[in-house]
Scaffold this motif. Sequence first.
Motif, PDB file in Angstrom:
ATOM      1  N   CYS A   1       0.838  -1.207   0.000  1.00  0.00           N
ATOM      2  CA  CYS A   1       0.000   0.000   0.000  1.00  0.00           C
ATOM      3  C   CYS A   1       0.871   1.254   0.000  1.00  0.00           C
ATOM      4  O   CYS A   1       0.576   2.227  -0.713  1.00  0.00           O
ATOM      5  N   TRP A   2       1.938   1.240   0.800  1.00  0.00           N
ATOM      6  CA  TRP A   2       2.874   2.380   0.822  1.00  0.00           C
ATOM      7  C   TRP A   2       3.442   2.621  -0.565  1.00  0.00           C
ATOM      8  O   TRP A   2       3.529   3.764  -1.034  1.00  0.00           O
ATOM      9  N   SER A   3       3.829   1.539  -1.239  1.00  0.00           N
ATOM     10  CA  SER A   3       4.398   1.652  -2.578  1.00  0.00           C
ATOM     11  C   SER A   3       3.382   2.193  -3.578  1.00  0.00           C
ATOM     12  O   SER A   3       3.711   3.051  -4.411  1.00  0.00           O
ATOM     13  N   GLU A   4       2.140   1.735  -3.499  1.00  0.00           N
ATOM     14  CA  GLU A   4       1.119   2.182  -4.442  1.00  0.00           C
ATOM     15  C   GLU A   4       0.742   3.648  -4.216  1.00  0.00           C
ATOM     16  O   GLU A   4       0.474   4.384  -5.170  1.00  0.00           O
ATOM     17  N   ILE A   5       0.732   4.075  -2.958  1.00  0.00           N
ATOM     18  CA  ILE A   5       0.470   5.491  -2.683  1.00  0.00           C
ATOM     19  C   ILE A   5       1.602   6.346  -3.229  1.00  0.00           C
ATOM     20  O   ILE A   5       1.380   7.411  -3.818  1.00  0.00           O
ATOM     21  N   ASN A   6       2.851   5.864  -3.048  1.00  0.00           N
ATOM     22  CA  ASN A   6       3.989   6.577  -3.640  1.00  0.00           C
ATOM     23  C   ASN A   6       3.867   6.658  -5.155  1.00  0.00           C
ATOM     24  O   ASN A   6       4.229   7.669  -5.768  1.00  0.00           O
ATOM     25  N   ARG A   7       3.353   5.600  -5.769  1.00  0.00           N
ATOM     26  CA  ARG A   7       3.163   5.615  -7.214  1.00  0.00           C
ATOM     27  C   ARG A   7       2.187   6.729  -7.609  1.00  0.00           C
ATOM     28  O   ARG A   7       2.394   7.458  -8.583  1.00  0.00           O
ATOM     29  N   GLY A   8       1.099   6.873  -6.828  1.00  0.00           N
ATOM     30  CA  GLY A   8       0.134   7.926  -7.104  1.00  0.00           C
ATOM     31  C   GLY A   8       0.735   9.309  -6.946  1.00  0.00           C
ATOM     32  O   GLY A   8       0.489  10.199  -7.778  1.00  0.00           O
ATOM     33  N   ILE A   9       1.543   9.507  -5.885  1.00  0.00           N
ATOM     34  CA  ILE A   9       2.203  10.796  -5.680  1.00  0.00           C
ATOM     35  C   ILE A   9       3.172  11.079  -6.822  1.00  0.00           C
ATOM     36  O   ILE A   9       3.243  12.196  -7.351  1.00  0.00           O
ATOM     37  N   PHE A  10       3.921  10.054  -7.210  1.00  0.00           N
ATOM     38  CA  PHE A  10       4.896  10.174  -8.288  1.00  0.00           C
ATOM     39  C   PHE A  10       4.226  10.622  -9.587  1.00  0.00           C
ATOM     40  O   PHE A  10       4.695  11.526 -10.277  1.00  0.00           O
ATOM     41  N   ARG A  11       3.114   9.989  -9.912  1.00  0.00           N
ATOM     42  CA  ARG A  11       2.418  10.327 -11.151  1.00  0.00           C
ATOM     43  C   ARG A  11       1.725  11.683 -11.060  1.00  0.00           C
ATOM     44  O   ARG A  11       1.525  12.342 -12.088  1.00  0.00           O
ATOM     45  N   LEU A  12       1.384  12.083  -9.862  1.00  0.00           N
ATOM     46  CA  LEU A  12       0.713  13.366  -9.690  1.00  0.00           C
ATOM     47  C   LEU A  12       1.611  14.532 -10.094  1.00  0.00           C
ATOM     48  O   LEU A  12       1.134  15.521 -10.657  1.00  0.00           O
ATOM     49  N   VAL A  13       2.908  14.416  -9.812  1.00  0.00           N
ATOM     50  CA  VAL A  13       3.804  15.552 -10.037  1.00  0.00           C
ATOM     51  C   VAL A  13       4.789  15.336 -11.189  1.00  0.00           C
ATOM     52  O   VAL A  13       5.462  16.267 -11.601  1.00  0.00           O
ATOM     53  N   ASN A  14       4.903  14.087 -11.694  1.00  0.00           N
ATOM     54  CA  ASN A  14       5.874  13.804 -12.751  1.00  0.00           C
ATOM     55  C   ASN A  14       5.185  13.309 -14.017  1.00  0.00           C
ATOM     56  O   ASN A  14       4.092  12.728 -13.966  1.00  0.00           O
ATOM     57  N   ASN A  15       5.853  13.519 -15.112  1.00  0.00           N
ATOM     58  CA  ASN A  15       5.433  12.946 -16.390  1.00  0.00           C
ATOM     59  C   ASN A  15       6.631  12.212 -16.974  1.00  0.00           C
ATOM     60  O   ASN A  15       7.171  12.571 -18.014  1.00  0.00           O
ATOM     61  N   THR A  16       7.051  11.161 -16.270  1.00  0.00           N
ATOM     62  CA  THR A  16       8.301  10.489 -16.571  1.00  0.00           C
ATOM     63  C   THR A  16       8.139   9.487 -17.711  1.00  0.00           C
ATOM     64  O   THR A  16       7.176   8.721 -17.747  1.00  0.00           O
ATOM     65  N   GLU A  17       9.099   9.501 -18.612  1.00  0.00           N
ATOM     66  CA  GLU A  17       9.172   8.483 -19.660  1.00  0.00           C
ATOM     67  C   GLU A  17       9.993   7.308 -19.132  1.00  0.00           C
ATOM     68  O   GLU A  17      11.156   7.464 -18.758  1.00  0.00           O
ATOM     69  N   PHE A  18       9.384   6.123 -19.075  1.00  0.00           N
ATOM     70  CA  PHE A  18      10.086   4.918 -18.657  1.00  0.00           C
ATOM     71  C   PHE A  18      10.517   4.132 -19.884  1.00  0.00           C
ATOM     72  O   PHE A  18       9.687   3.788 -20.730  1.00  0.00           O
TER      73      PHE A  18
END
Length: 297
Positions: free
Chosen positions: A57-74
């Motif tokens: 759950c901690w990891s998935e919430i971090n994923r949401g925060i990450f996507r909220l502020v970044n537009n990263t190309e993987f």
Amino acid sequence: MLRFLPTPFLTLLSASLAIINTALVGSLIIVCGLIKLLLPKPLYPLIGKVTNQLMWCWSEINRGIFRLVNNTEFVIEDNSQLNKNSWYLMICNHQSWADIVLLCMLFGSRIPMPKFFLKQQLLYVPFVGLACWALDMPFMRRYSRQYLLKHPEKRGKDLASTQRSCEKFKNSPTTVINFVEGTRFTQGKQQNHSTYQHLLPPKALGIAYTLSALGEQFDQIIDVTLAYPGTTEQHPPFKALLAGRLDKVVVKIDTINIGNELRGDYLQDKHFKRQFKLWLDDTWQNKDQYLQSVLKN
């Protein structure tokens, strides 16, 4: 999504959300760890499932925060076939605090929740240290050669900690992550201690001992190479991640089958020790060449 906002505001927002997430989930994991101390050992695996789910759950919430502020190309080169019911040893180069966040995000739903080898100092970080303790992550205390000469009784303490942790990992499918370099990469460390261009020398003892203790149970080694094109030491990946300016992440994922040539007595068998170091150095050389090709382009 929010990259149009000023960078200082994005940094404050994402850092605040990440701290709140870590504090709340970490507190729940710590409570579970304290409850486990009061229960009989047969119930430990049940508590372990709960704490692992909380870490997911901690990891998935971090994923949401990450996507909220970044537009990263993987850019991901994945040559693996992984599942959540197997045991894995993951080795990875270490460049940033962002490595831990990204590895959990990339692999959390594909493999058993990772267990990191951590420095002893992290035990005292609020919420994080005790939460990692409750998750049965091994804490390693590094001793210098000079210190061991003065205190020979401390020799082998890290190995004893590794052995105790490996015994716990036998109860359920586990991914053990080892940042083999032992510390984060910087240009200063590279110039003083490394013959590689983008890596520090790998430390063989920890991974060799883990393979010796759990080698027959591990299904494969996952070899991960992380690169953050466009970042520098002045603007490192973790700072870019928080500021919404982590534009690109390159990930290469390979798997290595574990044969008898990777299991042996690293401390007593000189031939095995030499062969193991050659294998690890060759793996690191290939990783360095890949990083050179990515960062050059």
